[in-house]
Motif scaffolding. Sequence first.
Motif, PDB file in Angstrom:
ATOM      1  N   ARG A   1     -21.486   2.757  -1.521  1.00 49.24           N
ATOM      2  CA  ARG A   1     -20.663   1.775  -1.193  1.00 49.24           C
ATOM      3  C   ARG A   1     -19.200   2.203  -1.933  1.00 49.24           C
ATOM      4  O   ARG A   1     -19.488   1.673  -3.215  1.00 49.24           O
ATOM      5  N   CYS A   2     -18.030   2.138  -1.381  1.00 44.39           N
ATOM      6  CA  CYS A   2     -16.716   2.345  -2.374  1.00 44.39           C
ATOM      7  C   CYS A   2     -15.796   1.878  -1.663  1.00 44.39           C
ATOM      8  O   CYS A   2     -15.636   1.295  -0.229  1.00 44.39           O
ATOM      9  N   ARG A   3     -14.508   1.090  -2.241  1.00 45.01           N
ATOM     10  CA  ARG A   3     -13.270   0.244  -1.731  1.00 45.01           C
ATOM     11  C   ARG A   3     -12.247   0.949  -2.955  1.00 45.01           C
ATOM     12  O   ARG A   3     -12.814   1.306  -3.924  1.00 45.01           O
ATOM     13  N   THR A   4     -10.702   0.907  -2.080  1.00 40.21           N
ATOM     14  CA  THR A   4     -10.130   1.650  -2.849  1.00 40.21           C
ATOM     15  C   THR A   4      -8.895   0.086  -2.883  1.00 40.21           C
ATOM     16  O   THR A   4      -8.757  -0.481  -2.206  1.00 40.21           O
ATOM     17  N   VAL A   5      -8.656   0.327  -4.105  1.00 39.09           N
ATOM     18  CA  VAL A   5      -7.831  -0.759  -4.465  1.00 39.09           C
ATOM     19  C   VAL A   5      -6.330  -0.044  -4.697  1.00 39.09           C
ATOM     20  O   VAL A   5      -5.954   0.871  -5.506  1.00 39.09           O
ATOM     21  N   LYS A   6      -4.900  -0.074  -3.851  1.00 41.93           N
ATOM     22  CA  LYS A   6      -3.345   0.239  -4.246  1.00 41.93           C
ATOM     23  C   LYS A   6      -2.911  -0.409  -4.890  1.00 41.93           C
ATOM     24  O   LYS A   6      -2.314  -1.748  -4.639  1.00 41.93           O
ATOM     25  N   LEU A   7      -2.542  -0.038  -6.204  1.00 42.29           N
ATOM     26  CA  LEU A   7      -1.660  -0.602  -7.130  1.00 42.29           C
ATOM     27  C   LEU A   7       0.079   0.235  -7.289  1.00 42.29           C
ATOM     28  O   LEU A   7       0.006   1.272  -6.717  1.00 42.29           O
ATOM     29  N   GLY A   8       0.988  -0.360  -7.013  1.00 40.45           N
ATOM     30  CA  GLY A   8       2.050  -0.455  -7.186  1.00 40.45           C
ATOM     31  C   GLY A   8       2.809   0.013  -5.949  1.00 40.45           C
ATOM     32  O   GLY A   8       2.623   0.265  -5.217  1.00 40.45           O
ATOM     33  N   ARG A   9       3.844  -0.161  -6.319  1.00 35.63           N
ATOM     34  CA  ARG A   9       4.925   0.595  -4.938  1.00 35.63           C
ATOM     35  C   ARG A   9       5.778   1.462  -5.035  1.00 35.63           C
ATOM     36  O   ARG A   9       6.082   1.942  -5.980  1.00 35.63           O
ATOM     37  N   LYS A  10       5.243   2.134  -3.863  1.00 35.13           N
ATOM     38  CA  LYS A  10       5.414   3.759  -3.735  1.00 35.13           C
ATOM     39  C   LYS A  10       7.692   3.311  -3.370  1.00 35.13           C
ATOM     40  O   LYS A  10       8.879   4.506  -3.406  1.00 35.13           O
ATOM     41  N   ALA A  11       7.662   2.572  -2.259  1.00 35.98           N
ATOM     42  CA  ALA A  11       9.061   2.119  -2.340  1.00 35.98           C
ATOM     43  C   ALA A  11       9.458   0.496  -2.274  1.00 35.98           C
ATOM     44  O   ALA A  11       8.287   0.200  -2.053  1.00 35.98           O
ATOM     45  N   ALA A  12      10.520   0.578  -1.917  1.00 35.55           N
ATOM     46  CA  ALA A  12      11.168  -0.948  -1.967  1.00 35.55           C
ATOM     47  C   ALA A  12      10.040  -1.603  -0.971  1.00 35.55           C
ATOM     48  O   ALA A  12      10.670  -0.453   0.116  1.00 35.55           O
ATOM     49  N   GLY A  13       9.852  -2.563  -1.075  1.00 35.51           N
ATOM     50  CA  GLY A  13       9.491  -3.656  -0.118  1.00 35.51           C
ATOM     51  C   GLY A  13       8.293  -3.688   0.404  1.00 35.51           C
ATOM     52  O   GLY A  13       7.569  -4.425   0.993  1.00 35.51           O
ATOM     53  N   GLY A  14       7.104  -2.804  -0.829  1.00 43.59           N
ATOM     54  CA  GLY A  14       6.357  -2.745  -0.529  1.00 43.59           C
ATOM     55  C   GLY A  14       4.973  -3.076  -1.353  1.00 43.59           C
ATOM     56  O   GLY A  14       5.831  -3.602  -1.820  1.00 43.59           O
ATOM     57  N   LEU A  15       4.259  -2.719  -0.609  1.00 45.69           N
ATOM     58  CA  LEU A  15       3.193  -4.281  -1.401  1.00 45.69           C
ATOM     59  C   LEU A  15       2.835  -4.023  -2.576  1.00 45.69           C
ATOM     60  O   LEU A  15       2.562  -2.188  -2.711  1.00 45.69           O
ATOM     61  N   GLY A  16       2.604  -4.078  -3.546  1.00 45.86           N
ATOM     62  CA  GLY A  16       2.326  -4.373  -5.424  1.00 45.86           C
ATOM     63  C   GLY A  16       0.714  -4.120  -5.492  1.00 45.86           C
ATOM     64  O   GLY A  16      -0.234  -3.442  -6.523  1.00 45.86           O
ATOM     65  N   TYR A  17      -0.318  -4.976  -4.787  1.00 49.54           N
ATOM     66  CA  TYR A  17      -1.171  -5.060  -4.351  1.00 49.54           C
ATOM     67  C   TYR A  17      -2.008  -4.605  -3.158  1.00 49.54           C
ATOM     68  O   TYR A  17      -1.055  -5.239  -2.185  1.00 49.54           O
ATOM     69  N   GLY A  18      -3.089  -3.960  -3.416  1.00 48.33           N
ATOM     70  CA  GLY A  18      -3.763  -4.261  -1.723  1.00 48.33           C
ATOM     71  C   GLY A  18      -5.220  -3.810  -1.997  1.00 48.33           C
ATOM     72  O   GLY A  18      -5.534  -2.356  -2.722  1.00 48.33           O
ATOM     73  N   ALA A  19      -6.204  -4.685  -1.692  1.00 49.06           N
ATOM     74  CA  ALA A  19      -7.204  -4.780  -1.854  1.00 49.06           C
ATOM     75  C   ALA A  19      -8.233  -4.001  -0.494  1.00 49.06           C
ATOM     76  O   ALA A  19      -8.317  -4.993   0.456  1.00 49.06           O
TER      77      ALA A  19
END
Length: 152
Positions: A39-57
């Motif tokens: 089982r795998c899940r991805t957590v996205k950290l930090g923003r590539k561009a202004a206004g993007g989410l800083g955290y997404g699980a």
Amino acid sequence: MEALAQVRGQDGGAIAADPVLFDPDRALEEPVLPPGRYRCRTVKLGRKAAGGLGYGAYPWFRCMVGPGAVPGFAKVDGSQRQVGKIYPDTDARAVFLGTLSLGDERGAIRYRRDPQRDVAGWVERIGERRWRIAFPYPAYESTLDLMELVPG
């Protein structure tokens, strides 16, 4: 470190909730995943561009690791699916090199054919039966993608 700092500044609780997953110094011996289903899940950290989410699980998906001296890895479902190989590196770290399949694509493209689709990461064992792949500076959305893997 940049991605963690961005998330701590926005919502430190997300990092504090799972200190093992987000500890950049956590890497146990024997990092290569045994063949099998995960089982795998991805957590996205930090923003590539202004206004993007800083955290997404994201929710859990299915992943597979194949046998061999250089095991194959595939995220089986989801809208962003990494496919590639896991190469031994050190006692506490392996290297993932592969590509990203998107949406309803049926197959993976070859590595180095499209730089936007190439993915590279560090594979680390962070628990008895728990691994992560850290994908720094992915092409889309975030500064760091962490993929957590557990048998399943």
